[in-house]
Design an enzyme around this catalytic site. Structure first.
Site, mmCIF file in Angstrom:
data_model
loop_
_atom_site.group_PDB
_atom_site.id
_atom_site.type_symbol
_atom_site.label_atom_id
_atom_site.label_comp_id
_atom_site.label_asym_id
_atom_site.label_seq_id
_atom_site.Cartn_x
_atom_site.Cartn_y
_atom_site.Cartn_z
ATOM 1 N N GLU A 1 35.272 -6.863 9.293
ATOM 2 C CA GLU A 1 34.471 -7.770 10.118
ATOM 3 C C GLU A 1 34.346 -7.267 11.552
ATOM 4 O O GLU A 1 33.274 -7.325 12.145
ATOM 5 C CB GLU A 1 35.104 -9.171 10.102
ATOM 6 C CG GLU A 1 34.422 -10.139 11.043
ATOM 7 C CD GLU A 1 35.023 -11.542 10.995
ATOM 8 O OE1 GLU A 1 35.979 -11.771 10.238
ATOM 9 O OE2 GLU A 1 34.519 -12.405 11.737
ATOM 10 N N ASP B 1 42.571 -12.471 16.250
ATOM 11 C CA ASP B 1 41.698 -12.594 15.081
ATOM 12 C C ASP B 1 41.239 -11.239 14.557
ATOM 13 O O ASP B 1 40.077 -10.887 14.701
ATOM 14 C CB ASP B 1 40.486 -13.460 15.458
ATOM 15 C CG ASP B 1 39.702 -13.912 14.240
ATOM 16 O OD1 ASP B 1 40.062 -13.523 13.124
ATOM 17 O OD2 ASP B 1 38.724 -14.664 14.425
ATOM 18 N N GLU C 1 38.701 -24.252 13.245
ATOM 19 C CA GLU C 1 37.265 -23.985 13.262
ATOM 20 C C GLU C 1 36.476 -25.036 12.487
ATOM 21 O O GLU C 1 35.612 -24.709 11.670
ATOM 22 C CB GLU C 1 36.981 -22.576 12.717
ATOM 23 C CG GLU C 1 37.665 -21.506 13.525
ATOM 24 C CD GLU C 1 37.301 -20.073 13.123
ATOM 25 O OE1 GLU C 1 37.194 -19.239 14.014
ATOM 26 O OE2 GLU C 1 37.128 -19.821 11.908
HETATM 27 C C1 BDP Z 1 37.187 -15.321 11.655
HETATM 28 C C2 BDP Z 1 35.916 -15.168 10.876
HETATM 29 C C3 BDP Z 1 35.543 -16.425 10.142
HETATM 30 C C4 BDP Z 1 36.727 -16.926 9.321
HETATM 31 C C5 BDP Z 1 37.932 -17.064 10.219
HETATM 32 C C6 BDP Z 1 39.184 -17.438 9.436
HETATM 33 O O1 BDP Z 1 34.876 -14.823 11.746
HETATM 34 O O2 BDP Z 1 34.424 -16.163 9.331
HETATM 35 O O3 BDP Z 1 36.435 -18.125 8.694
HETATM 36 O O4 BDP Z 1 38.208 -15.839 10.845
HETATM 37 O O5 BDP Z 1 40.006 -16.551 9.239
HETATM 38 O O6 BDP Z 1 37.600 -14.056 12.090
HETATM 39 O O7 BDP Z 1 39.347 -18.574 9.031
#
Ligand code: BDP
Length: 718
Positions: A411, A383, A309
């Site tokens: 979340e 996720d 990401e």
């Molecule tokens: C996702 C979240 C994000 C995190 C990412 C992670 O939306 O904010 O940075 O996981 O685990 O689910 O790195």
């Protein structure tokens, strides 16, 4: 004691008793978590404890242990509990073989308890009935003391007490996704508890109480900052602040870790590269590690999110995740530190099914990681969704210790507004059979090192803790913090038993209350799955903030960010074909599972649309798939309504303040469950071209209405 001293003692005892007796009737704000130690109701049946004998010496851990034990027993017994000069009838003895040589003669099974385990035993010593808390170390005593309080706090008796316990996993760590500006990514309970601005000069009582709560569960590490890390935390100015926090947490057995930004040598180090094989980069990290350990001599190590990401990582230099992890591992090794290297990766250029990508990238690196590296894997391959099958990396990297990463913060499960007890979700994952080393190779046995013979083991929970007075926003979200800690200590504990323990300590020890409230908790996650993503649907929440339903979203920059990528609904079918005729993600599981999930007939209903793409008319039980989907959404809403009704009946057992707060949250949860159901069914009805089945309520608004809702200030955004 002199006369005035005696009088003072009596006055104190009366005041103390009055104060603690008053606790349950007063409104409670939840700050004390499960450490309320409300008086055991029947004075006559209270255990006969006269005091604590602690021949401990003045170590910080020992003082924490003895102090907390006295505080807790004092609450339970509604009378101050003194330190005793020696062993007498009614003493609680808190001792290691070093501090109390008499232990050696007792032939206790201490050897198997290691550095952190403890033993609780009721026994007679020199004719006096006493309760023994024994361990090899002061840290073991700390955990043993909390275990005794938990036992008594759950109505447990002293008579016959005989418990030996040691943690199954070495590193039991919270991950705070807290930014240095106080914002908590995916935080729904206020701001960060770390006040970076006031540190190091000012530390807060809240840090101590945070440490006590964690120690009560056996949590022994904490990562202070977000995985989407700022390199600034590694600068001298911040290391002083980190050291101040570490000083507060140390007497409670908690070691501090930091999330490290892989590009730090460039960001703050003045180098023009962060290439893990570059000698200058290696030297920089070594010097940085040395500097950190000068500030924090027992620093735990680094957590790293790399090439994920948008975060920098070794692949920016054509290197592998193992090259990156080993670079940091080399710097930490002389100090005994460890690296948690995250496997949460998916590429923006790779068209491969997203749920396959972490496995594709990491599995071939098995055996390439240094000895002090743990690869940290999320519980499922996507996720933190309301339901996913377990991550296929578990079991598939026999040469590499894998740490579990659970998300405690909700979340994808209603933020801190929904009552969703995650103990059942985690139990489902931990109990899942990977078949990696034959049947019975559960995920729990993989991460606790037994299945594949690893000495280094770890488990991480993404924290739901914030600056809210009650720490977690929703009184029941405290249970998720609690359950994470308990499962980290013993991944084979049952979710229900944990819920019951937590309820007894947090609200009331009344058996009827516990039974009813535990029922409510145990069904809550399944309810959320039903009203959000039933039958194996996944990832259909709102963009960015992840609040509420948005299955229609299809225009985001990367295909795998779009809900339509996951459900693939059109007028003929719905679901993601992950069998051999589709992405073949099933092949990442051991053969018995690949076979089970590869065939529609043997795929459990809860994973149907995760693994299969099916006609809307596909029979599911007695119904068509479309009818079954509607029924599941309806069931989810009904389940929340039932939770509301059940909770309403429990008012007599709980203080008014917390009872009302939970009731109001359940009201919001009911409205949002209805919204999820209506919005999703409005959408799926339109794409499938199918009317709502007879006897079901049509969504009250048009699809356009649901699509038009915007939430610019939803909390926790990344
Ligand atoms: C996702 C979240 C994000 C995190 C990412 C992670 O939306 O904010 O940075 O996981 O685990 O689910 O790195």
């Amino acid at each position: 004691m002199t006369r005035p001293g005696r009088v003072l003692g009596v006055v104190c005892a009366v005041l103390f008793a009055a104060a603690t007796f008053a606790m349950p009737v007063r409104g409670e704000d939840g700050y004390q978590l499960w450490l309320r130690h409300a008086p055991l109701s029947e004075a006559a049946t209270r255990p006969a404890v006269t005091g604590v004998f602690f021949p401990g010496g003045e170590t910080p851990l020992g003082n924490s242990a003895a102090g907390e034990l006295r505080r807790g027993l004092g609450g339970l017994l509604a009378t101050p509990v003194p330190l005793l000069e020696g062993v007498e009838a009614g003493a609680v003895v808190l001792a290691t073989p070093e501090t109390w040589p008499a232990l050696a003669d007792l032939d206790l099974p201490l050897a198997g308890l290691g550095e952190e385990g403890y033993l609780l035993r009721r026994m007679v010593h020199d004719g006096a009935p006493v309760t023994l808390i024994a361990a090899n170390t002061q840290r073991g005593l700390l955990y043993g003391g909390f275990a005794l309080l938990r036992h008594l706090g759950g109505n447990g008796a002293l008579e016959g007490l005989d418990v030996a316990s040691a943690p199954a996993i070495d590193w039991r760590v919270l991950n705070h996704w807290d930014n240095l500006d106080g914002h908590v990514e995916r935080g729904y309970a206020g701001r960060s508890i770390w006040d970076w601005w006031r540190l190091p000069g000012q530390t807060e009582q809240r840090y101590v109480d945070y440490a006590r709560a964690n120690a009560s569960l056996g949590i022994n590490g904490t990562v202070l900052n977000n995985v989407n890390a700022s390199a600034l935390v590694l600068t001298e100015r911040y290391l002083e602040k980190v050291a101040a926090i570490a000083d507060v947490l140390r007497p409670w057995g908690i070691r501090v870790f930091l999330s490290a930004r892989f590009s730090a040598p460039r960001d703050i180090g003045g180098l023009d590269t962060a290439d893990p094989l570059d000698p200058a980069v290696r030297a920089w990290w070594k010097a940085k590690a040395d500097e950190i350990y000068r500030h924090v001599p027992d620093f735990g190590g680094f957590l790293v999110k790399a090439n994920s990401e948008g975060q920098p990582g070794p692949q920016n230099y054509g290197r592998t995740h193992a090259d990156g992890a080993n670079l940091l591992a080399e710097a930490l090794a002389p100090h005994g530190g460890v690296v948690f290297w995250r496997a949460f990766v998916y590429s923006d250029t790779d068209p491969e099914d997203r749920v396959k990508q972490a496995y594709s990238e990491f599995q071939p690196l098995d055996g390439d990681f240094a000895d002090n590296v743990l690869v940290q894997v999320k519980n499922g391959p996507l996720d933190f969704q309301p339901r996913e099958p377990f991550h296929p990396l578990f079991g598939a990297m026999p040469e590499t210790p894998l740490a579990m990463e659970f998300q405690v913060t909700q979340e994808y499960l209603g933020f801190s507004t929904h009552l969703v007890y995650l103990g059942t979700l985690w139990e489902e994952v931990l109990d899942a059979d990977t078949f990696a080393a034959g049947p019975g190779t559960t995920v729990a046995r993989v991460i606790d090192g037994r299945a594949q013979g690893h000495a280094l083991t770890g488990i991480a929970g993404v924290s739901n803790i914030g600056s809210d007075r009650d720490w977690t926003g929703h009184p029941f979200a405290q249970a998720n913090w609690y359950a994470f800690g308990r499962l980290a200590w013993d991944p084979e504990l049952g979710a229900r038993a944990i819920a019951e323990e937590w309820l007894a300590q947090t609200f009331s020890r009344d058996a009827e209350f516990i039974a009813a409230a535990a029922d409510l908790m145990m069904g809550s996650r399944e309810a959320a799955v039903n009203y959000m993503t039933p039958l194996g649907l996944t990832h259909i929440m709102g963009t960015g903030h992840h609040y509420g339903p948005a299955p229609w979203v299809d225009e985001l920059g990367r295909p795998e960010w779009n809900p339509t990528y996951y459900h693939r609904a059109d007028d003929s079918a719905i679901g993601f074909d992950r069998t051999a005729s589709g992405s073949n993600a099933v092949a990442q599981y051991a053969p018995p599972l690949a076979e089970r999930y590869g065939s529609l007939a043997t795929t459990p209903e809860e994973y149907l649309l995760w693994f299969h793409r099916l006609s809307w008319d596909q029979p599911v039980g007695d119904a068509t798939l479309w009818e079954a989907l509607v029924a599941r959404y309806d069931l989810g809403v009904t389940q929340v309504r039932r939770m509301q009704a059940e909770w309403a009946k429990l008012g007599t057992y709980v203080d008014e303040e917390r009872h009302a707060r939970v009731a109001r949250f359940l009201e919001i949860q009911g409205q949002e469950a209805q919204w999820w159901r209506d919005a999703c069914l409005a959408y799926f009805s339109e794409v499938s071209g199918r009317p709502m089945p007879e006897g079901t309520a049509p969504p009250p608004h048009s699809l356009e209405h649901y699509r038009s809702l915007k939430f610019p200030f939803a909390p926790g955004d990344g």
